[in-house]
Design a protein around this motif. Structure first.
Motif, PDB file in Angstrom:
ATOM      1  N   THR A  33       3.509   1.018   7.709  1.00 15.15           N
ATOM      2  CA  THR A  33       3.133  -0.129   8.466  1.00 15.15           C
ATOM      3  C   THR A  33       3.444  -0.075  10.025  1.00 15.15           C
ATOM      4  O   THR A  33       2.424  -0.270  10.973  1.00 15.15           O
TER       5      THR A  33
ATOM      6  N   GLN B 131       0.499  -6.289   5.741  1.00 14.66           N
ATOM      7  CA  GLN B 131       1.248  -6.357   4.569  1.00 14.66           C
ATOM      8  C   GLN B 131       1.809  -7.651   3.984  1.00 14.66           C
ATOM      9  O   GLN B 131       1.799  -7.749   2.825  1.00 14.66           O
TER      10      GLN B 131
ATOM     11  N   ASP C 292      -3.037  -3.144   4.827  1.00 15.21           N
ATOM     12  CA  ASP C 292      -1.811  -2.601   4.523  1.00 15.21           C
ATOM     13  C   ASP C 292      -1.476  -3.031   3.367  1.00 15.21           C
ATOM     14  O   ASP C 292      -0.724  -4.337   3.190  1.00 15.21           O
ATOM     15  N   GLU C 293      -1.169  -2.022   2.371  1.00 15.50           N
ATOM     16  CA  GLU C 293      -0.958  -2.454   0.921  1.00 15.50           C
ATOM     17  C   GLU C 293      -1.556  -3.603   0.583  1.00 15.50           C
ATOM     18  O   GLU C 293      -1.115  -4.498   0.016  1.00 15.50           O
TER      19      GLU C 293
HETATM   20 MG   LIG Z   1       4.665  -1.175   5.135  1.00 14.86          MG
END
Ligand SMILES: [Mg+2]
Ligand SMILES: Nc1ncnc2c1ncn2[C@@H]1O[C@H](COP(=O)(O)OP(=O)(O)OP(=O)(O)O)[C@@H](O)[C@H]1O
Length: 330
Positions: free
Chosen positions: A45, A85, A161-162
């Protein structure tokens, strides 16, 4: 020379005494799906934040389509979209209102904003749900809305992000399909994930981040081939064929079982050709041939001494799994 979507040199970042990134170099051509893979707390991140102008590096440079993320942050922001995220969706607003709000922040002329919102609701299968407040959405719907909001201004590069952490397999599959579609539209994707299968399924190229640096980089196949343990499995119709084949590789560490023989090697075209020529010379015809490569998980483990997460981690306030802490403590 065609411009790289992302180009970093020696990117470094610390928080207080803690060095999170120490010299990350990336070269990502446009149109590529690039996956940054790493366990909790690896700095994924942090990397996304720097590349998307939300955070500044302590040292090193980063360019997005040739624009410096610090010196030309506003220009960079026009070219990118970020699905963070943690969701940017406002649960008190409807899906449509969330999108309309994002559209209002863009340079899209006002009369065209509504059409763009409708188009995205349709595309992400949210047309019906668009009138309901987002707090009633499932995790998968919320993620889709989040991504739709990211795409409002037609970014050339999207950071995810993820994107599938915490999603069920079906919603994960839907996200993967959406990523494929974006790639079809020529969008470059920078993805972070803790899931090796995800990187394997989606990415053209993967970089493994550990302890502040990139420990390996390549296509999924290249990464797997780097590992010892790759082999070609030959299966034979008869025990006689197997015995004769075994003699050919008696000194090469081939392992036999039942009617099959594992010959060490990377499974490249050259290797296979050589192998078949050798068998042919003896008049042996294998019944079946398969290339067995180590998993990305094996590669990560071999390189770092610990395994990335395989299950979603809810809250790691300390910023890492036990193995990561151990790495830091050294
Ligand atoms: Mg992260
Ligand atoms: N603003 C901040 N202040 C202090 N420490 C931070 C800050 N942001 C990140 N860190 C620390 O930096 C390290 C890397 O964090 P980062 O969020 O980049 O990891 P990550 O790879 O995204 O992990 P995860 O998979 O859990 O999302 C962690 O140890 C985290 O605690």
């Amino acid at each position: 020379m065609s411009e790289l979507a992302i180009h970093t040199n020696g990117l470094s970042k610390s928080f207080k005494a803690k060095q999170v990134l120490s010299g990350v170099d990336l070269r990502i051509p446009p149109g590529e799906v690039f996956a940054l893979l790493g366990p909790n707390g690896a700095g994924k991140t942090t990397t996304v934040n720097i590349l998307s102008t939300l955070s500044r590096p302590d040292a090193g440079t980063a360019r997005v389509f040739g624009h410096d993320v610090v010196g030309e942050a506003a220009r960079v922001r026009e070219l990118i979209g970020v699905t963070g995220q943690f969701s940017a969706v406002d649960g008190l607003l409807t899906g449509r209102e969330n999108l309309a709000m994002m559209a209002a922040f863009t340079h899209i002329p006002k009369p065209e904003q509504q059409a763009r919102v409708d188009e995205l609701l349709e595309r992400f299968d949210l047309a019906e749900a668009g009138t309901k407040v987002a707090s009633t959405y499932s995790g998968g719907m919320r993620r889709r809305l989040d991504l739709a909001m990211t795409l409002i201004a037609r970014p050339r590069l999207v950071f995810l992000d993820e994107p599938t952490t915490g999603l069920d397999p079906r919603s994960r599959r839907t996200m993967w399909d959406i990523v494929d579609e974006l790639v079809g539209d020529g969008v470059s994707i920078f993805l972070t994930t803790q899931y090796l299968e995800e990187a394997d399924a989606l990415a053209d190229r993967i970089a493994m981040l550990d302890n502040g640096g990139i420990v390996a980089e390549g296509t999924p196949a290249e990464l797997k081939r780097q590992m010892p343990g790759g082999h070609v499995r030959l299966e034979f119709a008869t025990a006689d064929d197997l015995d004769r084949a075994r003699l050919l590789w008696s000194d090469a560490g081939a392992e036999a079982a039942e009617l099959s023989l594992d010959v060490p090697g990377d499974g490249s075209v050259d290797h296979i050709r050589q192998l078949l020529t050798r068998l042919e010379g003896e008049g042996i015809e294998p019944r079946h041939l398969s290339i067995e490569t180590p998993s990305l998980d094996d590669v990560f483990f071999a390189l770092t001494g610990h395994r990335p997460e395989t299950t979603p981690d809810i809250e790691t306030a300390a910023g890492g799994t036990a193995p990561t802490d151990k790495e830091i403590a050294r």
